[in-house]
Enzyme design. Structure first.
Site, PDB file in Angstrom:
ATOM      1  N   GLU A 174       0.965  -1.177   0.053  1.00 15.00           N
ATOM      2  CA  GLU A 174       0.107  -0.223   0.154  1.00 15.00           C
ATOM      3  C   GLU A 174       0.898   1.279  -0.125  1.00 15.00           C
ATOM      4  O   GLU A 174       1.440   1.454   1.111  1.00 15.00           O
ATOM      5  CB  GLU A 174      -0.972   0.013   1.375  1.00 15.00           C
ATOM      6  CG  GLU A 174      -1.983   0.927   1.197  1.00 15.00           C
ATOM      7  CD  GLU A 174      -1.892   2.192   1.759  1.00 15.00           C
ATOM      8  OE1 GLU A 174      -1.439   3.120   1.066  1.00 15.00           O
ATOM      9  OE2 GLU A 174      -1.963   2.308   3.024  1.00 15.00           O
ATOM     10  N   CYS A 226      -3.228   8.298   4.205  1.00 14.08           N
ATOM     11  CA  CYS A 226      -3.118   7.289   3.120  1.00 14.08           C
ATOM     12  C   CYS A 226      -4.266   7.310   1.967  1.00 14.08           C
ATOM     13  O   CYS A 226      -3.892   7.386   0.796  1.00 14.08           O
ATOM     14  CB  CYS A 226      -3.099   5.776   3.504  1.00 14.08           C
ATOM     15  SG  CYS A 226      -1.744   5.230   4.744  1.00 14.08           S
TER      16      CYS A 226
END
Length: 611
Positions: free
Chosen positions: A318, A352
């Site tokens: 990620e 994120c």
């Protein structure tokens, strides 16, 4: 006649049966309650968030400040070893100085986890749920303490900690308790007509020891979510925390270990590695690590993936993002302005899946820019934690950046945009706090309609900076949204949800939110595409990624039909012509287009079978 009526006897029998059944149910229910209830445990709050905490303020703080200031060093320092200075980025107060793990110590931790996993993989889902349930109860009961620990180590506000650390972690644990077993229980798959006498099932088995290399922006959530997913799948886990959040990660992992101990499980199942990035390859190259989850930058993610190829260790990456929000024409901006503000300035932009760009129709560009600029300029930076001498709890909107290392590059990018004639409101540079002068603060900034190919429109900023771009047609908006190397998340806002979904389907990313921010449910996979990484966390996909999906085929009616090899194709082959004719007819019988062809093929199968 008898003094007793037969019907009365039946009534008594039914009554006794009902009481007997109720008794059995109560005993079973009590048994289930005792074995499923959360187990209480204690984990003392650290002194660094207490009312009597006082510490040295570090001038120009960094991870190796102990090399410059002797007073920051521990009483005894091992020769030839590296240490990590932990400090509060909002205040620059020294938290502690900790010994970084050596390669030998990291290897030992991997082996301890390997040993502990041998017993853990045999546990039931009830055992694993009890651990998750116990930790959830502890987190809910101690959420203020946990939030303050996260604030002290990252400089975020208590509200940011409540939203980004506590709330989402509780949701993750709830999902595991309610749906985790369903995602991992054996799954029956469909059989073809040819194999109708067989049953195929997929069993999701533990991998062994997995690793998680997690980021610094949400130390509680990143640690808890990766650890609990690994444990629920039957694995042990080695967590390598960011060197920027060593202190809080040690405390959070300590809570997990106490929970395991209280549930009579081995606390060695969870290991924490604290080291500098260059010393972590012993973890990523270990043959005992069976899966790696990495949350961080694109550059470091590449290094992790390359190291993992040594033993073909699967990875979930990620990485970065440049998430856009497309604002459809005629959208009620006033309705969504608060959502947009939270999406950009939550955790000072260090998210994120936080937004990095707004793509708005040209007819509403000026209105939206003015609204965002006005509210951004009102944001108050500072520390959420009062010191003993302050005498008050400060009211702040934005916390600090994790450190000052990135601020110079941010200033350069914004300065270049200003020099190119781009409209900019806000400071666009490091903000010097009036009394927290060593804090790592960056002034909220709004940038208007830069060149789509400029650095500020392409690079991930990970900061309290809003980039607003305008479009005239929806095709142009989609091109702008897809016009970076990233593909993590995106949002679409508009008056017509059906139109929003049409746009969402054309976006090149892993997640799209319609008229909201963040991922709305833990049942969905979390991850991206392009340079934002690959693999998924969360949801059934994320949980199954931490397992070995093993296919097991058995006979459906073993007493009646079992696999046998027809004589015509048995070794040694008796006739090449006859065996080919048999196989040709067999394929037509099961897979030909029309039923007439299949029936004719059946007759040829019987003729060429050699029986």
């Amino acid at each position: 006649m008898s003094d007793y009526d037969d019907d009365d006897g039946l009534d008594v029998f039914y009554l006794l049966s009902a009481f007997f059944a109720l008794g059995i149910w109560l005993v079973f229910s009590r048994y289930q309650t005792i074995h499923n209830r959360a187990v209480p445990f204690r984990h003392p709050a650290p002194d660094q968030i207490g009312p009597r905490f006082s510490a040295l303020k570090i001038l120009g703080p960094n991870l190796e400040s102990h090399l410059r200031y002797a007073e920051l060093r521990p009483p005894f320092m091992a020769e030839g070893r590296r240490y990590i200075t932990s400090y509060d980025p909002a205040t620059a107060y020294h938290i502690g100085t900790y010994l970084a793990d050596s390669e030998t110590e990291i290897t030992e931790k991997i082996m301890r986890a390997t040993q502990a996993q041998k017993q853990w993989k045999t546990t039931t889902f009830r055992d694993r749920k009890r651990v998750v349930r116990s930790l959830k109860k502890w987190l809910v009961d101690n959420q203020e303490t946990c939030a303050k620990v996260a604030c002290r180590d990252t400089g975020k506000t208590l509200l940011d900690a409540a939203l980004g650390e506590i709330l989402v972690t509780c949701a993750k644990m709830d999902w595991l308790i309610n749906h985790g077993e369903g995602a991992l229980k054996p799954e029956t798959r469909h059989s073809s007509l040819l194999m109708c006498y067989k049953t195929g099932r997929v069993h999701y088995e533990p991998l062994g020891v997995v690793a998680a290399i997690v980021s610094w922006n949400y130390p509680l959530h990143s640690t808890f979510s990766t650890v609990l997913a690994a444990l629920f799948a039957g694995n042990a886990i080695v967590v390598k925390c960011s060197e920027h959040v060593v202190w809080s990660s040690m405390w959070f992992v300590g809570a997990i270990k106490e929970c395991l101990r209280a549930c009579k499980q081995d606390p060695e199942l969870v290991q924490l590695v604290c080291c500098y990035p260059e010393d972590a390859e012993v973890l990523t190259r270990s043959p005992f690590i069976k899966h790696i989850t990495f949350i961080g930058s694109e550059d470091v993610g590449r290094k992790v993936a390359m190291a993992a190829t040594q033993h073909l260790t699967p990875c979930t990456l990620e990485l970065g993002g440049k998430d856009p929000a497309i604002i459809m024409e005629n959208t009620d901006l006033q309705r969504w302005i608060s959502v947009l503000m939270r999406a950009f300035f939550q955790n000072s932009g260090q998210n994120c899946v936080g937004l990095e760009r707004i793509i708005v129709h040209s007819s509403q560009y000026e209105e939206l820019y003015a609204m965002m600029a006005e509210r951004a300029m009102e944001l108050r930076p500072g520390s959420a934690l009062a010191m003993p001498d302050d005498g008050f709890v400060p009211v702040v909107d934005c916390g600090a950046m994790i450190n000052t290392d990135r601020l110079e590059n941010l200033q350069r990018i914004i300065s270049n945009a200003r020099d190119a004639g781009v409209q900019i409101d806000g400071e666009g540079k490091r903000r010097i706090h009036p009394y927290l002068e060593e804090g790592a603060y960056f002034g909220p900034t709004v940038v208007g309609n830069p060149d789509p190919f400029s650095e500020i429109a392409q690079a991930e900023l990970f900061a309290p900076v809003v980039v607003i771009m305008k479009y005239d047609t929806i095709d142009e908006a989609i091109d702008l949204a897809n016009g970076t190397k990233y593909g993590l998340g995106a949002s679409v806002f508009g008056p017509d949800q059906d139109e929003c979904v049409k746009v969402a389907k054309r976006l090149e990313c892993g997640m799209v939110r319609s008229t909201t921010l963040g991922c709305s449910t833990q049942d969905l996979p979390f991850g991206g595409t392009k340079m934002s990484g690959y693999g998924r966390m969360s949801g059934p996909e994320g949980l199954r990624a931490l397992t070995n999906p093993k296919a097991i085929v058995t006979d459906r009616f073993a007493w009646l039909v079992q696999t046998s090899i027809p004589k015509v194709v048995d070794y040694p082959i008796r006739s090449a012509v006859q065996s080919w004719a048999f196989m040709h007819a067999l394929v037509e019988m099961f897979y030909a287009d029309g039923w007439r062809t299949r029936i004719r093929a059946l007759s040829r199968v019987l003729k060429t079978s050699g029986r």
